[in-house]
Design a protein around this motif. Structure first.
Motif, PDB file in Angstrom:
ATOM      1  N   LEU A   1       6.439  -4.773  -5.505  1.00 24.72           N
ATOM      2  CA  LEU A   1       6.634  -3.706  -6.483  1.00 24.72           C
ATOM      3  C   LEU A   1       7.779  -4.027  -7.432  1.00 24.72           C
ATOM      4  O   LEU A   1       7.630  -3.931  -8.658  1.00 24.72           O
ATOM      5  CB  LEU A   1       6.904  -2.385  -5.756  1.00 24.72           C
TER       6      LEU A   1
ATOM      7  N   HIS B   1      11.550   7.427  -8.334  1.00 28.60           N
ATOM      8  CA  HIS B   1      12.450   6.293  -8.547  1.00 28.60           C
ATOM      9  C   HIS B   1      13.810   6.827  -8.988  1.00 28.60           C
ATOM     10  O   HIS B   1      13.895   7.731  -9.836  1.00 28.60           O
ATOM     11  CB  HIS B   1      11.871   5.382  -9.626  1.00 28.60           C
TER      12      HIS B   1
ATOM     13  N   THR C   1       2.335   4.359  -3.603  1.00 32.22           N
ATOM     14  CA  THR C   1       2.294   4.730  -5.014  1.00 32.22           C
ATOM     15  C   THR C   1       1.174   3.963  -5.693  1.00 32.22           C
ATOM     16  O   THR C   1       0.637   2.993  -5.130  1.00 32.22           O
ATOM     17  CB  THR C   1       3.644   4.435  -5.707  1.00 32.22           C
TER      18      THR C   1
ATOM     19  N   ALA D   1       6.372   8.148  -5.308  1.00 29.84           N
ATOM     20  CA  ALA D   1       5.791   7.548  -4.109  1.00 29.84           C
ATOM     21  C   ALA D   1       5.692   8.614  -3.021  1.00 29.84           C
ATOM     22  O   ALA D   1       6.681   9.285  -2.707  1.00 29.84           O
ATOM     23  CB  ALA D   1       6.655   6.380  -3.623  1.00 29.84           C
TER      24      ALA D   1
ATOM     25  N   GLY E   1       5.724  -5.202   0.466  1.00 30.78           N
ATOM     26  CA  GLY E   1       5.377  -4.217  -0.553  1.00 30.78           C
ATOM     27  C   GLY E   1       6.511  -3.954  -1.520  1.00 30.78           C
ATOM     28  O   GLY E   1       6.301  -3.841  -2.731  1.00 30.78           O
ATOM     29  N   ASN E   2       7.730  -3.854  -1.009  1.00 37.33           N
ATOM     30  CA  ASN E   2       8.868  -3.591  -1.874  1.00 37.33           C
ATOM     31  C   ASN E   2       9.145  -4.772  -2.800  1.00 37.33           C
ATOM     32  O   ASN E   2       9.424  -4.592  -3.986  1.00 37.33           O
ATOM     33  CB  ASN E   2      10.105  -3.267  -1.035  1.00 37.33           C
TER      34      ASN E   2
ATOM     35  N   GLY F   1       6.467  -3.041   4.716  1.00 35.81           N
ATOM     36  CA  GLY F   1       7.372  -2.554   3.693  1.00 35.81           C
ATOM     37  C   GLY F   1       8.190  -3.627   3.014  1.00 35.81           C
ATOM     38  O   GLY F   1       8.568  -3.481   1.848  1.00 35.81           O
TER      39      GLY F   1
ATOM     40  N   LEU G   1      -0.724   1.136  -3.341  1.00 35.56           N
ATOM     41  CA  LEU G   1      -0.052   0.121  -2.523  1.00 35.56           C
ATOM     42  C   LEU G   1       0.851   0.785  -1.499  1.00 35.56           C
ATOM     43  O   LEU G   1       1.648   1.660  -1.833  1.00 35.56           O
ATOM     44  CB  LEU G   1       0.770  -0.802  -3.423  1.00 35.56           C
ATOM     45  N   LEU G   2       0.740   0.371  -0.246  1.00 32.07           N
ATOM     46  CA  LEU G   2       1.625   0.836   0.822  1.00 32.07           C
ATOM     47  C   LEU G   2       1.712  -0.229   1.913  1.00 32.07           C
ATOM     48  O   LEU G   2       0.787  -1.005   2.067  1.00 32.07           O
ATOM     49  CB  LEU G   2       1.148   2.167   1.405  1.00 32.07           C
ATOM     50  N   ASP G   3       2.856  -0.340   2.551  1.00 30.51           N
ATOM     51  CA  ASP G   3       4.064   0.451   2.469  1.00 30.51           C
ATOM     52  C   ASP G   3       5.011  -0.169   1.447  1.00 30.51           C
ATOM     53  O   ASP G   3       4.995  -1.382   1.242  1.00 30.51           O
ATOM     54  CB  ASP G   3       4.699   0.498   3.858  1.00 30.51           C
ATOM     55  N   LEU G   4       5.874   0.651   0.838  1.00 31.48           N
ATOM     56  CA  LEU G   4       6.733   0.181  -0.240  1.00 31.48           C
ATOM     57  C   LEU G   4       8.173  -0.060   0.191  1.00 31.48           C
ATOM     58  O   LEU G   4       9.016  -0.323  -0.656  1.00 31.48           O
ATOM     59  CB  LEU G   4       6.715   1.195  -1.391  1.00 31.48           C
TER      60      LEU G   4
END
Length: 327
Positions: free
Chosen positions: A227, A290, A122, A277, A223-224, A220, A133-136
């Motif tokens: 975010l 979301h 996303t 995303a 990234g998560n 991920g 940005l990836l991975d989320l």
């Protein structure tokens, strides 16, 4: 049927997007009685462009992906993905269970040749505009090869959204070559040798928000956390500002004078504007909204899907992957 608000959010968002985009046709998948009742509350809906597809089951937000995959063959999420697989829809947009959506997407649509795992990407706001940005969160544990694949896919996705030769960086604890874990160092060596990719090296978290890269790659888990932390920080700053402006008569006056600027800033940084995303690496287009997004945010996810359809993102990804990953 998914997300915090379900069709009570998705129906008005869909109707607004139909009015905004004349070429758009939408299929709402779920319980027909509820969906038709909500649609009937809106006047002037073009039903020729809004179809309801029945699905008898709903995947809960807390259900395990394996349970959703094996136990609910007629879930709204699975039916929607099968419409894409069968060519009856160009893209799937969902606000439902992320893990279930990823598992079902991989099972129903399959991955592109050369891709081991799809990644979520996303755009997040920066000083210079936005960064992809990836991975989320789709892949908590990643190898260097996975990060390399994410970088290629992220660059193509950024190009689809209008960036020429996007700057690609690996998120790291420092910009020096000796910093980082083994996976990040190995991924850096792979990216340094990649032709046709504008790899610029490592970037730290603060550099990401300064706009030092157009595409930032990480696993991920990282990234998560990044975010969700940025979302929480933005909400905290907004709450602090509101509280400060209410403290006294003078601060209320200052707040009144600053209100036009604050409204513009809030609009530019609003999460709803960046909602949606993309699941990159699939043989079809899937966009995850979301779960807490309102109608405006879900509309942004629909618009992102429209752009990816118009640009034929899976085909473009396949071409670049064949050139860079399948040599």
């Amino acid at each position: 049927m998914g997300g915090d608000f379900g069709p009570h959010c998705i129906v008005p968002a869909s109707i607004a997007c139909l009015a905004e985009i004349p070429s758009l046709h939408l299929v709402l998948v779920g319980q027909p009685s509820l969906l038709n009742e909500l649609i009937a509350q809106h006047a002037g809906v073009d039903r020729a462009r809004l179809h309801v597809e029945p699905a008898s089951e709903v995947i809960g937000m807390d259900e395990r992906p394996a349970q959703a995959l094996r136990g609910k063959p007629d879930s709204s999420m699975r039916v929607a993905l099968e419409l894409v697989r069968d060519g009856r829809a160009h893209a799937c947009v969902s606000a439902g269970n992320t893990g279930a959506l990823m598992a079902l997407s991989r099972f129903v649509l399959k991955t592109l040749p050369g891709i081991d795992r799809p990644a979520m990407v996303t755009a997040i706001p920066t000083q210079e505009g936005a960064c992809h940005l990836l991975d989320l969160g789709a892949n908590v544990d990643c190898s260097a090869e996975h990060l390399y694949q994410f970088a290629v896919m992220g660059a193509v996705a950024a190009e689809v959204l209008g960036l020429q030769s996007p700057r690609v960086a690996l998120l790291n604890v420092g910009t020096e070559e000796v910093k980082g874990n083994q996976q990040v160092k190995l991924a850096a060596s792979l990216l340094q040798g990649a032709s046709g990719l504008n790899y610029i090296g490592f970037v730290e978290g603060d550099g990401l928000f300064r706009g030092e890269a157009d595409v930032v790659v990480c696993d991920g888990f990282v990234g998560n956390v990044l975010l969700k932390s940025s979302e929480g920080l933005a909400a905290m700053i907004g709450a602090r500002l509101d509280a400060r402006f209410r403290r006294s008569l003078f601060s209320r006056l200052v707040g009144f004078l600053a209100m036009p600027l604050l409204r513009r800033l809030r609009s530019e940084l609003a999460p709803a504007q960046y909602n949606g995303a993309s699941f990159l690496g699939l043989q079809g287009i899937v966009v995850k909204s979301h779960g807490a997004a309102g109608p405006q945010g879900f509309g942004s996810a629909i618009r992102r899907a429209c752009i990816e359809v118009e640009q034929d993102l899976p085909r473009r990804l396949r071409g670049r992957l064949e050139a860079m990953l399948l040599q």
